[in-house]
Design a protein around this motif. Structure first.
Motif, PDB file in Angstrom:
ATOM      1  N   UNK A 307     -37.663 -52.920  -5.435  1.00 49.38           N
ATOM      2  CA  UNK A 307     -38.345 -51.858  -4.579  1.00 49.38           C
ATOM      3  C   UNK A 307     -37.577 -51.597  -3.119  1.00 49.38           C
ATOM      4  N   UNK A 308     -36.836 -52.753  -2.754  1.00 53.12           N
ATOM      5  CA  UNK A 308     -35.815 -52.344  -1.676  1.00 53.12           C
ATOM      6  C   UNK A 308     -34.584 -51.429  -1.983  1.00 53.12           C
ATOM      7  N   UNK A 309     -34.205 -51.468  -3.242  1.00 51.97           N
ATOM      8  CA  UNK A 309     -33.417 -50.299  -3.633  1.00 51.97           C
ATOM      9  C   UNK A 309     -33.915 -49.174  -3.319  1.00 51.97           C
ATOM     10  N   UNK A 310     -35.178 -49.028  -3.769  1.00 52.29           N
ATOM     11  CA  UNK A 310     -35.956 -47.872  -3.872  1.00 52.29           C
ATOM     12  C   UNK A 310     -36.116 -47.329  -2.167  1.00 52.29           C
ATOM     13  N   UNK A 311     -36.124 -48.234  -1.363  1.00 50.97           N
ATOM     14  CA  UNK A 311     -36.262 -47.832   0.110  1.00 50.97           C
ATOM     15  C   UNK A 311     -34.778 -47.408   0.501  1.00 50.97           C
ATOM     16  N   UNK A 312     -33.883 -47.891   0.103  1.00 52.10           N
ATOM     17  CA  UNK A 312     -32.563 -47.372   0.461  1.00 52.10           C
ATOM     18  C   UNK A 312     -32.289 -45.980  -0.187  1.00 52.10           C
ATOM     19  N   UNK A 313     -32.844 -45.594  -1.416  1.00 51.66           N
ATOM     20  CA  UNK A 313     -32.788 -44.539  -2.069  1.00 51.66           C
ATOM     21  C   UNK A 313     -33.454 -43.398  -1.217  1.00 51.66           C
ATOM     22  N   UNK A 314     -34.652 -43.655  -0.732  1.00 53.91           N
ATOM     23  CA  UNK A 314     -35.333 -42.784   0.093  1.00 53.91           C
ATOM     24  C   UNK A 314     -34.720 -42.333   1.409  1.00 53.91           C
ATOM     25  N   UNK A 315     -33.862 -43.487   1.943  1.00 50.45           N
ATOM     26  CA  UNK A 315     -33.281 -43.336   3.369  1.00 50.45           C
ATOM     27  C   UNK A 315     -32.168 -42.498   3.141  1.00 50.45           C
ATOM     28  N   UNK A 316     -31.184 -42.913   2.037  1.00 44.99           N
ATOM     29  CA  UNK A 316     -30.120 -41.976   1.847  1.00 44.99           C
ATOM     30  C   UNK A 316     -30.283 -40.472   1.405  1.00 44.99           C
ATOM     31  N   UNK A 317     -31.397 -40.199   0.645  1.00 45.91           N
ATOM     32  CA  UNK A 317     -31.825 -38.825   0.478  1.00 45.91           C
ATOM     33  C   UNK A 317     -32.358 -38.107   1.470  1.00 45.91           C
ATOM     34  N   UNK A 318     -33.118 -38.915   2.503  1.00 42.11           N
ATOM     35  CA  UNK A 318     -33.194 -38.281   3.764  1.00 42.11           C
ATOM     36  C   UNK A 318     -31.997 -37.774   4.337  1.00 42.11           C
ATOM     37  N   UNK A 319     -31.087 -38.559   4.470  1.00 43.06           N
ATOM     38  CA  UNK A 319     -29.513 -38.114   5.109  1.00 43.06           C
ATOM     39  C   UNK A 319     -29.296 -36.801   4.511  1.00 43.06           C
ATOM     40  N   UNK A 320     -29.205 -36.972   3.153  1.00 41.53           N
ATOM     41  CA  UNK A 320     -28.856 -35.391   2.454  1.00 41.53           C
ATOM     42  C   UNK A 320     -29.534 -34.397   2.889  1.00 41.53           C
ATOM     43  N   UNK A 321     -30.940 -34.757   2.967  1.00 37.62           N
ATOM     44  CA  UNK A 321     -31.893 -33.325   3.231  1.00 37.62           C
ATOM     45  C   UNK A 321     -31.692 -32.789   4.563  1.00 37.62           C
ATOM     46  N   UNK A 322     -31.086 -33.743   5.507  1.00 36.51           N
ATOM     47  CA  UNK A 322     -31.001 -33.278   6.755  1.00 36.51           C
ATOM     48  C   UNK A 322     -29.613 -32.347   6.783  1.00 36.51           C
ATOM     49  N   UNK A 323     -28.732 -32.603   5.779  1.00 34.57           N
ATOM     50  CA  UNK A 323     -27.634 -31.511   5.648  1.00 34.57           C
ATOM     51  C   UNK A 323     -26.712 -31.469   7.114  1.00 34.57           C
ATOM     52  N   UNK A 324     -26.169 -32.337   7.492  1.00 37.96           N
ATOM     53  CA  UNK A 324     -25.304 -31.948   8.744  1.00 37.96           C
ATOM     54  C   UNK A 324     -24.276 -33.059   8.608  1.00 37.96           C
ATOM     55  N   UNK A 325     -23.191 -32.844   9.029  1.00 40.81           N
ATOM     56  CA  UNK A 325     -22.171 -33.945   9.021  1.00 40.81           C
ATOM     57  C   UNK A 325     -22.346 -35.280   9.652  1.00 40.81           C
ATOM     58  N   UNK A 326     -23.219 -35.230  10.726  1.00 38.67           N
ATOM     59  CA  UNK A 326     -23.651 -36.539  11.271  1.00 38.67           C
ATOM     60  C   UNK A 326     -24.568 -37.368  10.518  1.00 38.67           C
ATOM     61  N   UNK A 327     -25.442 -36.522   9.780  1.00 39.57           N
ATOM     62  CA  UNK A 327     -26.221 -37.307   8.769  1.00 39.57           C
ATOM     63  C   UNK A 327     -25.571 -37.938   7.481  1.00 39.57           C
ATOM     64  N   UNK A 328     -24.431 -36.973   7.043  1.00 41.83           N
ATOM     65  CA  UNK A 328     -23.681 -37.551   5.910  1.00 41.83           C
ATOM     66  C   UNK A 328     -22.731 -38.809   6.331  1.00 41.83           C
ATOM     67  N   UNK A 329     -22.366 -38.741   7.569  1.00 44.66           N
ATOM     68  CA  UNK A 329     -21.447 -39.895   7.879  1.00 44.66           C
ATOM     69  C   UNK A 329     -22.582 -41.125   8.069  1.00 44.66           C
ATOM     70  N   UNK A 330     -23.720 -40.859   8.744  1.00 50.78           N
ATOM     71  CA  UNK A 330     -24.589 -42.139   8.786  1.00 50.78           C
ATOM     72  C   UNK A 330     -25.182 -42.419   7.312  1.00 50.78           C
ATOM     73  N   UNK A 331     -25.400 -41.660   6.438  1.00 48.76           N
ATOM     74  CA  UNK A 331     -25.840 -42.218   4.938  1.00 48.76           C
ATOM     75  C   UNK A 331     -24.652 -42.899   4.286  1.00 48.76           C
ATOM     76  N   UNK A 332     -23.371 -42.430   4.604  1.00 52.19           N
ATOM     77  CA  UNK A 332     -22.309 -43.203   3.726  1.00 52.19           C
ATOM     78  C   UNK A 332     -22.102 -44.420   4.427  1.00 52.19           C
ATOM     79  N   UNK A 333     -22.041 -44.856   5.559  1.00 55.82           N
ATOM     80  CA  UNK A 333     -22.217 -46.105   6.234  1.00 55.82           C
ATOM     81  C   UNK A 333     -23.117 -46.947   5.630  1.00 55.82           C
ATOM     82  N   UNK A 334     -24.468 -46.331   5.559  1.00 55.61           N
ATOM     83  CA  UNK A 334     -25.490 -47.187   5.182  1.00 55.61           C
ATOM     84  C   UNK A 334     -25.554 -47.283   3.565  1.00 55.61           C
ATOM     85  N   UNK A 335     -24.925 -46.544   2.855  1.00 58.05           N
ATOM     86  CA  UNK A 335     -24.573 -46.520   1.507  1.00 58.05           C
ATOM     87  C   UNK A 335     -23.789 -47.910   1.297  1.00 58.05           C
TER      88      UNK A 335
END
Length: 503
Positions: A307-335
């Motif tokens: 379920x912690x993997x699923x939490x990370x999925x939701x977090x990463x997809x929220x970054x994609x949903x924001x659709x900005x370079x800053x959000x993509x940069x953040x989600x890649x580090x978090x990934x």
């Protein structure tokens, strides 16, 4: 030579897998050596690819010298290089850990493991949609067998659900590819991006349908709500090295969404631009809520980590949903952070379960553990990292994602993401107290932990403090990756120089 380097992440595991599958029964020292050395070679290759891609140039490898948009092409940019290296680092910890005996529970473990790496790397490097489908099938076929490695009722049941759902997803993928090919006349992603800009308006509805079908397929791979229900049981019942490797499997879906919807359906696509954005944003928040509830409800350590993997999925997809370079940069580090840490926690859960006798990883009283203090220390490290607490890498990744949200997104993202972290902290605290403070019942365990098991766990969990130490260069790289991803013209011009680039 640098051009041919691009194909090595596919060739190395393919050749190693063929060699390993020649011996169908039993596990020998030679098989373990070949599997480990092949994976180590992948790590070296991944580092070389990241160095090559860090120049910012997009390069490709045309198999059979058939130039794009014809034939099969493999494309290297910052994102694909990062994903190949991340996969290799994760896989090395998993395969070394498996050499302690997990590979003996069934046949062909090392051969299947290498074939799955081939499929994952191919999905990250391919430049066209049909071969993305092909590599998805390769990695899925290997994962079917690895998930049920060793047998058992739980694994077979979870494996059956996993197979059926992914077969349905594969059918939808093939239909989506056919729809997009029929509408655009090409499967090369760069060429499709060019043709969408010149598309007959009468075909836009067909293309949008194909794009949304792809979103369903990639959402199933990434385990977004409501397509997540296969993940918790499948990951919780899989053999530990397989569950740890599966930490990258959801990231294949994340990668596919990033690649396809930035390159093919970017701003240049006009009214077809970003058909995924609204869907991804709201479903990611819902995924976070459901995952947080699952974390609190879990009564088994493996299920909790799933379920912690699923939490990370939701977090990463929220970054994609924001659709900005800053959000993509953040989600890649978090990934990078979440893939390695959750992989390490799956391996650590196996060590804890082996020490506790019949209690295994259930959150109930069990035997005292051999080397319990060291296991508790590793658990504390993993728990702090995965919950997103300072000073480890999870805090940096979540802070970057929260910072990337705009004023309209903050009232939704901030409370949901922070509360999911609080739920993870509560659940992990409860698990830790049960496993290490209230587990002194019965005779001490006489199980010993092999050196290769210690290596696998520490190799992956040590990533969190290292990601803090090297946060600046990694953040610079992920920011440059996000900017490159937001500029699909670089990709298009590299593969199709007649569209305005230089050869």
């Amino acid at each position: 030579m640098s051009q041919h380097l691009i194909i090595l992440p596919i060739l190395l595991p393919l050749i190693a897998g063929i060699i390993l599958l020649r011996t169908r029964m039993g596990v020998s020292h030679q098989q373990r050596l070949i599997g480990s050395l092949a994976t180590l070679a992948l790590v070296v290759t991944g580092v070389a690819l990241v160095v090559q891609a860090s120049s910012g140039e997009v390069t490709y490898y045309a198999l059979g010298d058939w130039r794009p948009p014809f034939g099969i092409v493999l494309v290297l940019d910052r994102l694909s290089a990062l994903m190949v290296l991340l996969t290799a680092v994760l896989a090395l910890g998993c395969v070394v850990f498996a050499c302690a005996g997990d590979d003996e529970q069934g046949s062909n473990f090392h051969g299947l493991f290498q074939l799955q790496l081939m499929g994952i790397n191919g999905a990250f490097l391919t430049g066209d949609l049909f071969n993305l489908f092909v590599f998805f099938e390769v990695l899925l076929l290997a994962s079917y067998a690895l998930l049920m490695h060793g047998g058992g009722k739980g694994r077979i049941q979870a494996g059956l659900h996993y197979v059926v759902l992914n077969l349905a997803g594969s059918s939808l993928f093939l239909i989506a590819v056919g729809v997009l090919y029929g509408a655009t006349g090409t499967l090369n992603m760069a060429d499709m991006a060019v043709r969408l800009g010149e598309l007959d308006p009468e075909r836009s509805g067909l293309v949008r349908a194909g794009a949304l079908l792809l979103l369903v397929v990639f959402g199933l791979k990434a385990a977004i709500l409501p397509l997540y229900f296969w993940l918790p049981r499948a990951y919780a019942t899989a053999p530990a090295p397989v569950a740890a490797l599966f930490a990258i499997m959801t990231k294949v879906g994340i990668y596919a969404i990033l690649r396809v919807y930035h390159l093919v359906f970017g701003d240049h696509a006009g009214n077809l631009a970003a058909p995924d954005q609204d869907w991804i944003w709201w479903l990611s928040l819902a995924t976070l809520v459901v995952a947080a509830i699952g974390v609190l409800a879990a009564r088994d350590l493996r299920l909790l980590i799933a379920y912690l993997v699923l939490v990370s999925v939701g977090t990463l997809l929220a970054g994609i949903g924001m659709r900005t370079p800053d959000a993509t940069h953040a989600l890649l580090y978090y990934m990078v952070h979440t893939t390695l840490v959750t992989g390490g926690l799956f391996l650590l859960a196996e060590l804890i379960g082996l020490q506790r006798g019949k209690a295994n990883t259930r959150l109930v009283k069990g035997r005292p553990m051999h080397r319990g203090n060291l296991l508790a220390g590793l658990f504390l490290l993993g728990a702090i990292a995965v919950a997103g607490l300072p000073p480890l890498s999870g805090a940096i990744g979540k802070a970057l994602i929260l910072q990337a949200a705009n004023a309209a997104q903050q009232p939704w993202l901030w409370p949901i993401l922070l509360l999911s972290g609080l739920c993870a902290l509560i659940a992990l605290s409860r698990a830790g107290s049960t496993l290490f403070w209230r587990s002194q019942e019965g005779n001490p365990s006489d199980a010993r932990i092999a050196p290769c098991q210690w290596f696998g766990v520490t190799w992956l969990l040590a990533a969190s403090p290292l990601l803090v130490v090297f946060a600046a260069p990694l953040s610079d790289y992920t920011l440059a990756t996000a900017e490159q991803l937001a500029t699909p013209e670089l990709h298009i011009h590299a593969l199709l120089p007649e569209n305005g680039g230089e050869s």
